[in-house]
Design an enzyme around this catalytic site. Structure first.
Site, PDB file in Angstrom:
ATOM      1  N   ARG A  47      69.048 120.027   7.002  1.00  0.00           N
ATOM      2  CA  ARG A  47      69.549 121.158   7.798  1.00  0.00           C
ATOM      3  C   ARG A  47      68.482 121.700   8.739  1.00  0.00           C
ATOM      4  O   ARG A  47      68.810 122.239   9.798  1.00  0.00           O
ATOM      5  CB  ARG A  47      70.060 122.253   6.857  1.00  0.00           C
ATOM      6  CG  ARG A  47      70.864 123.368   7.562  1.00  0.00           C
ATOM      7  CD  ARG A  47      71.529 124.283   6.545  1.00  0.00           C
ATOM      8  NE  ARG A  47      72.385 125.295   7.146  1.00  0.00           N
ATOM      9  CZ  ARG A  47      72.112 126.601   7.179  1.00  0.00           C
ATOM     10  NH1 ARG A  47      70.996 127.057   6.613  1.00  0.00           N
ATOM     11  NH2 ARG A  47      72.939 127.450   7.749  1.00  0.00           N
ATOM     12  N   ILE A  73      75.139 128.743  13.167  1.00  0.00           N
ATOM     13  CA  ILE A  73      75.305 127.642  12.233  1.00  0.00           C
ATOM     14  C   ILE A  73      75.802 128.270  10.936  1.00  0.00           C
ATOM     15  O   ILE A  73      75.205 129.227  10.430  1.00  0.00           O
ATOM     16  CB  ILE A  73      73.989 126.856  12.043  1.00  0.00           C
ATOM     17  CG1 ILE A  73      74.180 125.699  11.051  1.00  0.00           C
ATOM     18  CG2 ILE A  73      72.836 127.738  11.624  1.00  0.00           C
ATOM     19  CD1 ILE A  73      72.975 124.762  10.960  1.00  0.00           C
ATOM     20  N   SER A  74      76.923 127.790  10.416  1.00  0.00           N
ATOM     21  CA  SER A  74      77.534 128.401   9.234  1.00  0.00           C
ATOM     22  C   SER A  74      76.630 128.257   8.021  1.00  0.00           C
ATOM     23  O   SER A  74      75.813 127.328   7.924  1.00  0.00           O
ATOM     24  CB  SER A  74      78.883 127.750   8.934  1.00  0.00           C
ATOM     25  OG  SER A  74      79.822 128.047   9.930  1.00  0.00           O
ATOM     26  N   GLN A  75      76.792 129.182   7.070  1.00  0.00           N
ATOM     27  CA  GLN A  75      76.003 129.074   5.856  1.00  0.00           C
ATOM     28  C   GLN A  75      76.434 127.838   5.084  1.00  0.00           C
ATOM     29  O   GLN A  75      77.601 127.417   5.137  1.00  0.00           O
ATOM     30  CB  GLN A  75      76.131 130.335   5.016  1.00  0.00           C
ATOM     31  CG  GLN A  75      77.505 130.640   4.486  1.00  0.00           C
ATOM     32  CD  GLN A  75      77.564 132.051   3.913  1.00  0.00           C
ATOM     33  OE1 GLN A  75      77.840 133.009   4.625  1.00  0.00           O
ATOM     34  NE2 GLN A  75      77.295 132.164   2.627  1.00  0.00           N
TER      35      GLN A  75
END
Length: 228
Positions: A47, A73-75
């Site tokens: 990530r 950016i999504s968790q």
């Protein structure tokens, strides 16, 4: 369209790999993610490659993070949950609405053979293409355009994932689902940004089953069937 200069990815160190293992354990034990293939996919994708180097320390926290252009950016737990809800198999054809940083696309590519993704914002599209090209991922599956209208020329899809909140179910995406396919989409208000996460399963030409899976918070979907 020409790609920007090829990106040089930062190293994937022993520390990063340890942080990914810890994140996967958090997702399994505390966030309720049960699909081991999904967990393995998140464990395989670094990530921190989707962050600016100055923000590397935030990459393996279970939180969303700004990526510019008003997007995030999504968790990781959100990425894992939405992906798990799709119930992907290796031969599935998948459409992602909202490429963003490219992280969700990279995770989907670990699980399905044919992944397409549409990004509305030109700057994010160019950055995402450059990053995913550096990762060796299939950038031919990336498209610049109105994701709320889907990709009718490539439909039908076994799974469609929307990574932004829509005001209502986008009708074009429902039409582009294969019978037996699943659409996962946040639907609800633009302000303050709270939505309901839905999973829609197509059971026949005009038959759809709707599941409501709890509150969520996503950036607004842009486009003809999104927020203008």
């Amino acid at each position: 369209m020409a790609l920007p200069p090829r990106l040089l990815l930062p190293p994937d160190t022993y520390r990063h790999r340890g942080q990914r293992r810890a994140l996967v354990e958090l997702l399994r034990r505390e966030r309720g993610i049960q699909d081991e293939r999904v967990l393995a996919a998140l464990g395989a994708v670094p990530r921190h490659w989707f962050f600016e180097p100055a923000f590397d320390a935030h990459a393996y926290q279970d939180k969303a993070f700004p990526i510019g252009e008003g997007q995030t950016i999504s968790q990781p737990s959100t990425v894992a949950r939405q992906t798990e809800l799709l119930e992907l198999q290796p031969g599935h054809r998948v459409l992602e609405i909202g490429t963003g940083s490219g992280y969700q696309f990279a995770v989907l590519c670990q699980l399905a053979g044919g992944v397409q993704s549409i990004e509305f914002n030109p700057a994010l599209y160019e950055r995402g293409r450059a990053r995913l090209a550096a990762l060796g991922l299939p950038t031919a599956g990336l498209h610049l355009g109105d994701g709320s209208l889907g990709l009718p020329t490539l439909a039908p899809f076994d799974a469609i994932l929307v990574t932004a909140g829509a005001p209502a179910l986008p009708p074009a995406l429902l039409r582009q689902l294969r019978v037996g396919g699943r659409l996962v989409v946040p639907v609800g208000g633009h302000d303050p940004g709270r939505q309901q996460l839905l999973r829609i399963t197509r059971e026949g030409p005009t038959a759809f089953v709707r599941e409501e899976l709890g509150d969520c918070r996503f950036v607004p979907l842009r486009g003809a069937a999104g927020w203008r």
